[in-house]
Write an enzyme that holds these catalytic residues in place. Sequence first.
Site, PDB file in Angstrom:
ATOM      1  N   ILE A 100       3.739 -10.136 -13.903  1.00 19.61           N
ATOM      2  CA  ILE A 100       5.548 -11.040 -12.826  1.00 19.61           C
ATOM      3  C   ILE A 100       4.962 -12.411 -14.439  1.00 19.61           C
ATOM      4  O   ILE A 100       3.974 -12.730 -14.302  1.00 19.61           O
ATOM      5  CB  ILE A 100       5.121 -11.194 -11.851  1.00 19.61           C
ATOM      6  CG1 ILE A 100       4.878 -10.369 -11.616  1.00 19.61           C
ATOM      7  CG2 ILE A 100       6.272 -12.143 -11.806  1.00 19.61           C
ATOM      8  CD1 ILE A 100       4.528  -9.925  -9.598  1.00 19.61           C
ATOM      9  N   HIS A 117      10.722   0.623 -16.506  1.00 19.03           N
ATOM     10  CA  HIS A 117      10.084   0.867 -14.972  1.00 19.03           C
ATOM     11  C   HIS A 117       9.710   2.046 -14.517  1.00 19.03           C
ATOM     12  O   HIS A 117      11.028   2.444 -14.465  1.00 19.03           O
ATOM     13  CB  HIS A 117      10.546   0.462 -13.897  1.00 19.03           C
ATOM     14  CG  HIS A 117      10.341   0.298 -12.712  1.00 19.03           C
ATOM     15  ND1 HIS A 117       9.405  -1.040 -12.052  1.00 19.03           N
ATOM     16  CD2 HIS A 117      10.567   0.852 -11.565  1.00 19.03           C
ATOM     17  CE1 HIS A 117       9.029  -0.603 -10.556  1.00 19.03           C
ATOM     18  NE2 HIS A 117      10.189   0.082 -10.794  1.00 19.03           N
TER      19      HIS A 117
HETATM   20  C1  GAR Z   1       4.530   3.901 -16.933  1.00 12.27           C
HETATM   21  O1  GAR Z   1       4.939   4.676 -16.478  1.00 12.27           O
HETATM   22  C2  GAR Z   1       5.490   2.937 -16.893  1.00 12.27           C
HETATM   23  O2  GAR Z   1       6.792   3.157 -16.418  1.00 12.27           O
HETATM   24  C3  GAR Z   1       5.001   1.639 -15.981  1.00 12.27           C
HETATM   25  O3  GAR Z   1       3.452   2.197 -16.384  1.00 12.27           O
HETATM   26  C4  GAR Z   1       3.037   2.976 -17.529  1.00 12.27           C
HETATM   27  C5  GAR Z   1       2.906   2.744 -18.076  1.00 12.27           C
HETATM   28  O4  GAR Z   1       2.197   3.846 -18.937  1.00 12.27           O
HETATM   29  N1  GAR Z   1       5.456   0.738 -15.477  1.00 12.27           N
HETATM   30  C6  GAR Z   1       4.999  -0.212 -14.489  1.00 12.27           C
HETATM   31  O5  GAR Z   1       4.732   0.653 -13.683  1.00 12.27           O
HETATM   32  C7  GAR Z   1       6.204  -1.365 -14.626  1.00 12.27           C
HETATM   33  N2  GAR Z   1       5.664  -2.246 -13.905  1.00 12.27           N
HETATM   34  P1  GAR Z   1       1.741   3.834 -20.430  1.00 12.27           P
HETATM   35  O6  GAR Z   1       0.438   2.297 -20.579  1.00 12.27           O
HETATM   36  O7  GAR Z   1       1.156   4.928 -20.682  1.00 12.27           O
HETATM   37  O8  GAR Z   1       3.051   3.689 -21.202  1.00 12.27           O
END
Ligand code: GAR
Length: 201
Positions: A100, A117
């Site tokens: 955050i 998100h």
């Molecule tokens: C993704 O699904 C993204 O949307 C989420 O984390 C994952 C990261 O995957 N983000 C959140 O939850 C933000 N609050 P990645 O590292 O493979 O891109």
Amino acid sequence: MKHIVILISGAGSNMAAIVRAAKREQWAERMGARVAAVISNRPGAAGLEAARQAGIATAVVDHTAYASREAFDAALMAAIDAHAPGGRPALVALAGFMRILTPGFVAHYAGRLVNIHPSLLPAFPGLNTHQRAIDMGCRFAGATVHRVTAELDHGDILAQAVVPVLPDDTADTLAARVLTQEHLIYPRAVAALLRARPNAA
Ligand code: GAR
């Protein structure tokens, strides 16, 4: 040149999707834009190695080394701005960055800060979005690219993608289905923003 700095905490698959799109669509030649750096708050984030292999500068600002959110964000800002010769980068893209941010950080990058998100905002801000969508009996789930404001997961919506929730879904199967769509909408939204900011740093 418009510089993009991508912040990650984990696998970095959204970061990699942006990097791939930048190469495939020749953002440097066609939009004067490039991914200048990938920065993680976790030293072990797998995405760091992927970024290095793609020839992108990486940095770690480990949040556990800072006594306060403000001190961490100040160090993070310094690390980000070090990759933008003119001061601030044109765009800072949060890609699975699980911290955050303070209002001071958000204000410093006003108009240049975006996030992806894994829900159809304004539904399910925060964590565990997929399990919460399943528990609520949602028939559809998805992902949202939005501007970052001081209020968590509440900025203007720039893009969304929708997927069905299937009867046998677990949080993991739904997350995987949503992630494939994230990889499509995030690079597209970033490119649209860069095109809309012809004079950005
Ligand atoms: C993704 O699904 C993204 O949307 C989420 O984390 C994952 C990261 O995957 N983000 C959140 O939850 C933000 N609050 P990645 O590292 O493979 O891109």
